[in-house]
Design a protein around this motif. Structure first.
Motif, PDB file in Angstrom:
ATOM      1  N   GLU A   1       0.833  -1.211   0.000  1.00 19.42           N
ATOM      2  CA  GLU A   1       0.000   0.000   0.000  1.00 19.42           C
ATOM      3  C   GLU A   1       0.867   1.260   0.000  1.00 19.42           C
ATOM      4  O   GLU A   1       0.552   2.243  -0.652  1.00 19.42           O
TER       5      GLU A   1
ATOM      6  N   THR B   1       3.771   1.696  -1.384  1.00 16.02           N
ATOM      7  CA  THR B   1       4.284   1.928  -2.738  1.00 16.02           C
ATOM      8  C   THR B   1       3.196   2.508  -3.627  1.00 16.02           C
ATOM      9  O   THR B   1       3.454   3.421  -4.427  1.00 16.02           O
ATOM     10  N   LEU B   2       1.967   2.007  -3.508  1.00 14.10           N
ATOM     11  CA  LEU B   2       0.863   2.537  -4.306  1.00 14.10           C
ATOM     12  C   LEU B   2       0.607   4.008  -3.991  1.00 14.10           C
ATOM     13  O   LEU B   2       0.376   4.817  -4.896  1.00 14.10           O
TER      14      LEU B   2
ATOM     15  N   TRP C   1       3.321   6.069  -5.640  1.00 13.46           N
ATOM     16  CA  TRP C   1       3.082   6.217  -7.071  1.00 13.46           C
ATOM     17  C   TRP C   1       1.971   7.220  -7.351  1.00 13.46           C
ATOM     18  O   TRP C   1       2.060   7.998  -8.304  1.00 13.46           O
ATOM     19  N   ASP C   2       0.918   7.192  -6.532  1.00 13.01           N
ATOM     20  CA  ASP C   2      -0.165   8.168  -6.706  1.00 13.01           C
ATOM     21  C   ASP C   2       0.342   9.596  -6.499  1.00 13.01           C
ATOM     22  O   ASP C   2      -0.005  10.510  -7.246  1.00 13.01           O
TER      23      ASP C   2
END
Length: 123
Positions: free
Chosen positions: A85, A87-88, A91-92
């Motif tokens: 989560e 890393t996500l 990226w966002d």
């Protein structure tokens, strides 16, 4: 090198009228694994009997039904969360920052073209 038929041939297959050409490597293999010409038909028939068994429609139904699929859901659920989560979220955030940077660069390009146009007008 091939010896033409009838010119001192020592190959029994060639003597029987079977046109066989062997390279040097093939002739070494032939001496290690020789098969009598009379046995070729028997060997081919035996091979084809075994080959028919290989051309099945896959494993029997009993084997297909034995597969345990109780943990498939867990597997796919775990696979859906393979990227952490954290890393996500990173990226966002990077995507949002790059979109803002793109807007700034686009506006800067517009202003640069306006400045160039004004310079031409002033000169």
């Amino acid at each position: 090198q091939d010896i033409p038929e009838g010119e001192g041939s020592t190959d029994p297959a060639r003597d029987r009228g079977i046109g066989v050409s062997l390279s040097r490597r093939d002739s070494r293999l032939q001496s290690d694994m020789s098969v009598e010409v009379d046995d070729v038909l028997k060997i081919l028939k035996e091979f084809l009997r075994g080959f028919a068994k290989l051309r099945d429609d896959g494993p029997p139904r009993e084997i297909l039904d034995v597969r345990d699929n109780s943990k498939d859901g867990e597997y796919w659920e775990a696979l859906a969360h393979i990227i952490p989560e954290r890393t996500l979220k990173l990226w966002d955030a990077l995507r949002a920052a790059l979109l803002e940077y793109h807007k700034v660069l686009t506006r800067r390009a517009e202003l640069l073209s306006e400045a160039t146009l004004l310079q031409k007008q002033n000169s």
